[in-house]
Design a protein around this motif. Structure first.
Motif, PDB file in Angstrom:
ATOM      1  N   PRO A  19       0.828  -1.211   0.000  1.00  0.00           N
ATOM      2  CA  PRO A  19       0.000   0.000   0.000  1.00  0.00           C
ATOM      3  C   PRO A  19       0.861   1.259   0.000  1.00  0.00           C
ATOM      4  N   LEU A  20       0.350   2.292  -0.588  1.00  0.00           N
ATOM      5  CA  LEU A  20       1.037   3.582  -0.622  1.00  0.00           C
ATOM      6  C   LEU A  20       0.719   4.317   0.683  1.00  0.00           C
ATOM      7  N   ARG A  21       1.689   4.366   1.579  1.00  0.00           N
ATOM      8  CA  ARG A  21       1.485   5.002   2.876  1.00  0.00           C
ATOM      9  C   ARG A  21       1.747   6.508   2.748  1.00  0.00           C
ATOM     10  N   TRP A  22       0.748   7.280   3.063  1.00  0.00           N
ATOM     11  CA  TRP A  22       0.913   8.736   2.989  1.00  0.00           C
ATOM     12  C   TRP A  22       0.352   9.370   4.257  1.00  0.00           C
ATOM     13  N   ALA A  23       0.897  10.515   4.626  1.00  0.00           N
ATOM     14  CA  ALA A  23       0.546  11.136   5.898  1.00  0.00           C
ATOM     15  C   ALA A  23       0.079  12.562   5.707  1.00  0.00           C
ATOM     16  N   SER A  24      -0.742  12.991   6.653  1.00  0.00           N
ATOM     17  CA  SER A  24      -1.216  14.362   6.715  1.00  0.00           C
ATOM     18  C   SER A  24      -1.722  14.604   8.128  1.00  0.00           C
ATOM     19  N   ASP A  25      -1.945  15.855   8.468  1.00  0.00           N
ATOM     20  CA  ASP A  25      -2.558  16.193   9.757  1.00  0.00           C
ATOM     21  C   ASP A  25      -4.010  16.536   9.478  1.00  0.00           C
ATOM     22  N   ALA A  26      -4.894  15.572   9.725  1.00  0.00           N
ATOM     23  CA  ALA A  26      -6.302  15.731   9.362  1.00  0.00           C
ATOM     24  C   ALA A  26      -7.152  16.253  10.510  1.00  0.00           C
ATOM     25  N   GLU A  27      -6.525  16.743  11.580  1.00  0.00           N
ATOM     26  CA  GLU A  27      -7.308  17.165  12.739  1.00  0.00           C
ATOM     27  C   GLU A  27      -7.979  18.519  12.523  1.00  0.00           C
ATOM     28  N   ALA A  28      -7.326  19.446  11.877  1.00  0.00           N
ATOM     29  CA  ALA A  28      -7.917  20.766  11.608  1.00  0.00           C
ATOM     30  C   ALA A  28      -7.274  21.289  10.336  1.00  0.00           C
ATOM     31  N   ASN A  29      -7.691  20.758   9.216  1.00  0.00           N
ATOM     32  CA  ASN A  29      -6.909  20.954   8.000  1.00  0.00           C
ATOM     33  C   ASN A  29      -7.788  21.137   6.775  1.00  0.00           C
ATOM     34  N   VAL A  30      -8.842  21.913   6.913  1.00  0.00           N
ATOM     35  CA  VAL A  30      -9.741  22.206   5.795  1.00  0.00           C
ATOM     36  C   VAL A  30      -9.042  23.188   4.852  1.00  0.00           C
ATOM     37  N   PRO A  31      -9.100  23.000   3.545  1.00  0.00           N
ATOM     38  CA  PRO A  31      -9.759  21.932   2.786  1.00  0.00           C
ATOM     39  C   PRO A  31      -8.791  20.864   2.308  1.00  0.00           C
ATOM     40  N   PHE A  32      -7.639  20.756   2.971  1.00  0.00           N
ATOM     41  CA  PHE A  32      -6.589  19.861   2.488  1.00  0.00           C
ATOM     42  C   PHE A  32      -6.973  18.394   2.722  1.00  0.00           C
ATOM     43  N   VAL A  33      -6.842  17.956   3.984  1.00  0.00           N
ATOM     44  CA  VAL A  33      -7.284  16.617   4.390  1.00  0.00           C
ATOM     45  C   VAL A  33      -7.951  16.781   5.746  1.00  0.00           C
ATOM     46  N   PHE A  34      -9.198  16.367   5.856  1.00  0.00           N
ATOM     47  CA  PHE A  34      -9.918  16.560   7.112  1.00  0.00           C
ATOM     48  C   PHE A  34     -11.057  15.557   7.209  1.00  0.00           C
ATOM     49  N   HIS A  35     -11.650  15.486   8.384  1.00  0.00           N
ATOM     50  CA  HIS A  35     -12.773  14.585   8.601  1.00  0.00           C
ATOM     51  C   HIS A  35     -14.061  15.298   8.185  1.00  0.00           C
TER      52      HIS A  35
END
Length: 496
Positions: A19-35
């Motif tokens: 698998p392609l493992r990639w990281a980001s900080d999705a805790e408060a990261n609109v509109p990049f990567v977020f929940h």
């Protein structure tokens, strides 16, 4: 036949590809990567979609790794994942530490002010004012060029815009992408002036990983040629003339900003207490997950702290002089250095000598070793309160030195320090929030995610506070029961 044979030969390779493992900080990261605010269990964001598209073109599955912003590049260098996609700016400084793909997004800096403010629409106009931005960004370096500007650098963009609304800042200078999602929708704020400068985002790779970098570049080239990148950005209302120039895509397809509209609808202010209550109820699964992780880390760390702390205290009190000196040195070093530095050192520095620990084990080890130093001092005080005559009397009754410590001295010392141990566990429970810097999403990170998504710091903060309180109260009760039991046992011994 040849085509069929080639297909059969290809399938096993694709199915077994890592698998392609990639990281980001999705805790408060609109509109990049977020929940997704409408479904907190689902990740979304324009960079999330770009990562999925890249993996699909490489014939690989994806594996997302959450990490705190400050830990993204250290984690990449340590080998926790293959690449980072998180609005990482391509700058000469950053290029000294990592490899970058070709830019996948171009933007500018934008000034945001309060709705009633006038005149602060250029960098020159910010002269002498208090301006907020994110730390270690192009925007921060632009502001540093004017010594008269009082810069307040934040880790979370939501905090900068909140301080602007509350009058603690005169303006905010941040990437146009961030300003679009955090500044322009707020009725109390507005974007001021023309775009400033230029910022390029790239996918970051560890030095030496040029093979994957080249593969990702080829995937990005394909996304630009066939318009997939255009479609992703348009859905998020992020397609700009700068992107048209970068990609050479001058087409103007009718693509509705579905993702932008969905985000705006999901984060719209709730009307009435009923709707707010329903939203808080939807937070409960996340709070439960964060609470369980917080408890697991804290409980395991406290077990380690108690055992190691008692051993250190016995070494200092009854061990040989050289052993006591080593225990004293340990206690002084650990108490004299910040816990956060110890956590980062154990997780990121130890792999340099071949010791690689999982985030959970590293968090438990760091917290346990830190609190062991404080527990050692508590136990040493408890041991000192037991008269030496008691151990001498135990030895006179034909006990060994070890038996005298185990059955006579240590039980009395433990009874005396139980209230202090309870306080230390509650403190450790709260200090466990620091493990969020090594990819563990416990209660404090849950608070950051929810409050920054819905701009609700008050209600969400109360929920998190109650969660911590409920975690700590049972141990206060258990400590009182243990004290009562020890006290009863002591009274019986005195009666006999």
């Amino acid at each position: 036949m040849a085509l069929l044979l080639a297909l059969v030969m290809f399938l096993p390779v694709a199915s077994h590809a890592a698998p392609l493992r990639w990281a980001s900080d999705a805790e408060a990261n609109v509109p990049f990567v977020f929940h997704d605010p409408a479904d907190q269990s689902r990740l979304t964001g324009y960079e999330y979609e770009i990562a999925q598209a890249i993996a699909r073109r490489l014939g690989r599955q994806t594996q997302f790794v959450q990490n705190d912003w400050d830990g993204l590049i250290p984690g990449l260098q340590r080998g926790l994942y293959d690449m980072v996609i998180d609005g990482i700016e391509i700058t000469p400084e950053h290029e000294q530490g990592v490899l970058f793909s070709r830019p996948y997004y171009m933007t500018t800096e934008r000034i945001t002010v309060r709705r009633d403010q006038q005149g602060l629409d250029t960098l020159a106009a910010l002269h002498g004012h208090v301006v907020g931005t994110l730390k270690d960004t192009t925007a921060e370096r632009m502001l540093q060029a004017d010594p008269s500007i009082r810069i307040r650098a934040y880790e979370e963009e939501t905090n900068a815009y909140t301080d602007l609304k509350n009058g603690r800042l005169d303006a905010v200078l941040l990437d146009g992408t961030i300003a679009l999602y955090y500044g322009s929708p707020d009725p109390d704020l507005k974007l001021a002036g023309a775009p400033i400068g230029q910022v390029a985002y790239g996918v970051a790779f560890a030095q030496g990983n040029s093979v994957l970098r080249d593969q990702v570049n080829a995937a990005l080239d394909g996304m630009m040629r066939d318009g997939e990148l255009h479609r992703i950005l348009a859905r998020w209302k992020l397609w700009t003339p700068a992107m048209a120039a970068l990609t050479g895509d001058a087409s103007t397809p009718e693509i509705a900003p579905e993702a932008w509209d969905h985000y705006r609808a999901a984060t719209a202010p709730t009307a009435g207490w009923g709707a707010r209550f329903d939203r808080y109820v939807s937070f409960l699964p996340l709070l439960l997950h964060g609470a369980l992780l917080t408890f697991a880390v804290s409980a395991c760390a406290m077990v380690l702290a108690v055992g190691l702390g008692l051993a250190l205290a016995l070494m200092r009190r009854y061990g040989p002089r050289w052993l006591g000196a080593l225990a004293t040195l340990y206690v002084e070093i650990v108490r004299g250095t910040p816990l956060l530095i110890q956590i980062l050192f154990i997780f990121y520095a130890l792999p340099g000598i071949g010791l690689r620990l999982s985030p959970f084990v590293a968090g438990v080890l760091a917290l346990g070793m830190n609190y062991a130093a404080y527990e050692a001092e508590n136990y040493r005080a408890g041991l000192q309160s037991v008269a030496r005559g008691q151990i001498e009397a135990a030895i006179a009754l034909n006990m060994t030195h070890f038996q005298a410590l185990r059955f006579v001295v240590v039980p009395q010392a433990v009874r005396m320090v139980i209230p202090v141990m309870t306080n230390d566990f509650i403190s450790l429970l709260k200090d466990s929030s620091l493990v969020s810097v090594i990819t563990l999403t416990e209660l404090s990170q849950t608070y950051v995610r929810l409050s920054s998504t819905y701009y609700d710091y008050f209600g969400t903060g109360l929920l998190i506070g109650v969660a911590y309180l409920l975690l700590g109260l049972p141990f206060v009760r258990l400590a009182r029961l243990a004290e009562a039991r020890f006290h009863t046992g002591r009274q019986r011994q005195g009666h006999i």
